[in-house]
Motif scaffolding. Structure first.
Motif, PDB file in Angstrom:
ATOM      1  N   UNK A 100      -5.540   4.456   5.521  1.00  0.00           N
ATOM      2  CA  UNK A 100      -6.422   4.493   4.360  1.00  0.00           C
ATOM      3  C   UNK A 100      -6.022   3.373   3.402  1.00  0.00           C
ATOM      4  N   UNK A 101      -7.021   2.667   2.828  1.00  0.00           N
ATOM      5  CA  UNK A 101      -6.724   1.527   1.955  1.00  0.00           C
ATOM      6  C   UNK A 101      -6.171   1.981   0.603  1.00  0.00           C
ATOM      7  N   UNK A 102      -6.265   3.269   0.281  1.00  0.00           N
ATOM      8  CA  UNK A 102      -5.749   3.762  -0.994  1.00  0.00           C
ATOM      9  C   UNK A 102      -4.301   4.217  -0.889  1.00  0.00           C
ATOM     10  N   UNK A 103      -3.789   4.300   0.309  1.00  0.00           N
ATOM     11  CA  UNK A 103      -2.387   4.705   0.433  1.00  0.00           C
ATOM     12  C   UNK A 103      -1.506   3.517   0.079  1.00  0.00           C
ATOM     13  N   UNK A 104      -0.451   3.837  -0.601  1.00  0.00           N
ATOM     14  CA  UNK A 104       0.454   2.773  -1.028  1.00  0.00           C
ATOM     15  C   UNK A 104       1.810   3.007  -0.390  1.00  0.00           C
ATOM     16  N   UNK A 105       2.479   1.927  -0.180  1.00  0.00           N
ATOM     17  CA  UNK A 105       3.806   2.040   0.419  1.00  0.00           C
ATOM     18  C   UNK A 105       4.821   2.359  -0.673  1.00  0.00           C
ATOM     19  N   UNK A 106       5.983   2.748  -0.221  1.00  0.00           N
ATOM     20  CA  UNK A 106       7.067   3.056  -1.151  1.00  0.00           C
ATOM     21  C   UNK A 106       7.394   1.824  -1.994  1.00  0.00           C
ATOM     22  N   UNK A 107       7.370   0.632  -1.402  1.00  0.00           N
ATOM     23  CA  UNK A 107       7.665  -0.602  -2.131  1.00  0.00           C
ATOM     24  C   UNK A 107       6.602  -0.880  -3.203  1.00  0.00           C
ATOM     25  N   UNK A 108       5.325  -0.591  -2.875  1.00  0.00           N
ATOM     26  CA  UNK A 108       4.253  -0.788  -3.848  1.00  0.00           C
ATOM     27  C   UNK A 108       4.447   0.126  -5.064  1.00  0.00           C
ATOM     28  N   UNK A 109       4.750   1.371  -4.809  1.00  0.00           N
ATOM     29  CA  UNK A 109       4.954   2.339  -5.900  1.00  0.00           C
ATOM     30  C   UNK A 109       6.161   1.930  -6.744  1.00  0.00           C
ATOM     31  N   UNK A 110       7.244   1.545  -6.087  1.00  0.00           N
ATOM     32  CA  UNK A 110       8.436   1.116  -6.835  1.00  0.00           C
ATOM     33  C   UNK A 110       8.151  -0.134  -7.654  1.00  0.00           C
ATOM     34  N   UNK A 111       7.369  -1.058  -7.117  1.00  0.00           N
ATOM     35  CA  UNK A 111       7.009  -2.278  -7.852  1.00  0.00           C
ATOM     36  C   UNK A 111       6.160  -1.929  -9.071  1.00  0.00           C
ATOM     37  N   UNK A 112       5.221  -1.000  -8.908  1.00  0.00           N
ATOM     38  CA  UNK A 112       4.390  -0.581 -10.043  1.00  0.00           C
ATOM     39  C   UNK A 112       5.231   0.102 -11.117  1.00  0.00           C
ATOM     40  N   UNK A 113       6.157   0.942 -10.701  1.00  0.00           N
ATOM     41  CA  UNK A 113       7.039   1.621 -11.662  1.00  0.00           C
ATOM     42  C   UNK A 113       7.909   0.596 -12.380  1.00  0.00           C
ATOM     43  N   UNK A 114       8.438  -0.369 -11.645  1.00  0.00           N
ATOM     44  CA  UNK A 114       9.269  -1.404 -12.267  1.00  0.00           C
ATOM     45  C   UNK A 114       8.451  -2.226 -13.259  1.00  0.00           C
ATOM     46  N   UNK A 115       7.214  -2.559 -12.922  1.00  0.00           N
ATOM     47  CA  UNK A 115       6.344  -3.320 -13.824  1.00  0.00           C
ATOM     48  C   UNK A 115       6.029  -2.504 -15.075  1.00  0.00           C
ATOM     49  N   UNK A 116       5.739  -1.213 -14.879  1.00  0.00           N
ATOM     50  CA  UNK A 116       5.460  -0.344 -16.031  1.00  0.00           C
ATOM     51  C   UNK A 116       6.693  -0.212 -16.910  1.00  0.00           C
TER      52      UNK A 116
END
Length: 101
Positions: A3-19
């Protein structure tokens, strides 16, 4: 198929780091805004700007657009200053006379 809406663990961690970085920058900005030195500097800058504006206003009152003195205004101001000095000296003399009695 993934699914194109699923995110990888690295994507989530990158978003959290950016936030986290955005939040950190916002907090640092707020601290700089309310820091006593920053508040004092803004007050000094405002006072300096006000003094410069008032000086320009006074200059405009006694200097015309050609850079020449407006003699009638200078004489008027000089007369007013002389009147105030005379008034102060008269009041002072009267008060000294009252004290002697």
């Amino acid at each position: 198929m993934a699914d194109s809406t699923t995110r990888s663990k690295q994507d989530i961690e990158a978003e959290i780091a950016a936030a986290r970085q955005r939040l950190s920058d916002n907090v640092a900005g707020l601290i700089n805004q309310v820091h006593p030195k920053a508040v004092m500097q803004r007050g000094i800058d405002d006072a300096r700007d006000l003094a410069a504006a008032e000086l320009n206003n006074v200059k405009a009152q006694v200097i015309d657009e050609n850079g020449q003195l407006r003699t009638e205004r200078v004489l008027l101001i000089g007369g007013a200053v002389a009147g105030v000095v005379t008034f102060v000296l008269l009041v002072r003399g009267i008060l000294r006379g009252i004290r002697r009695d």
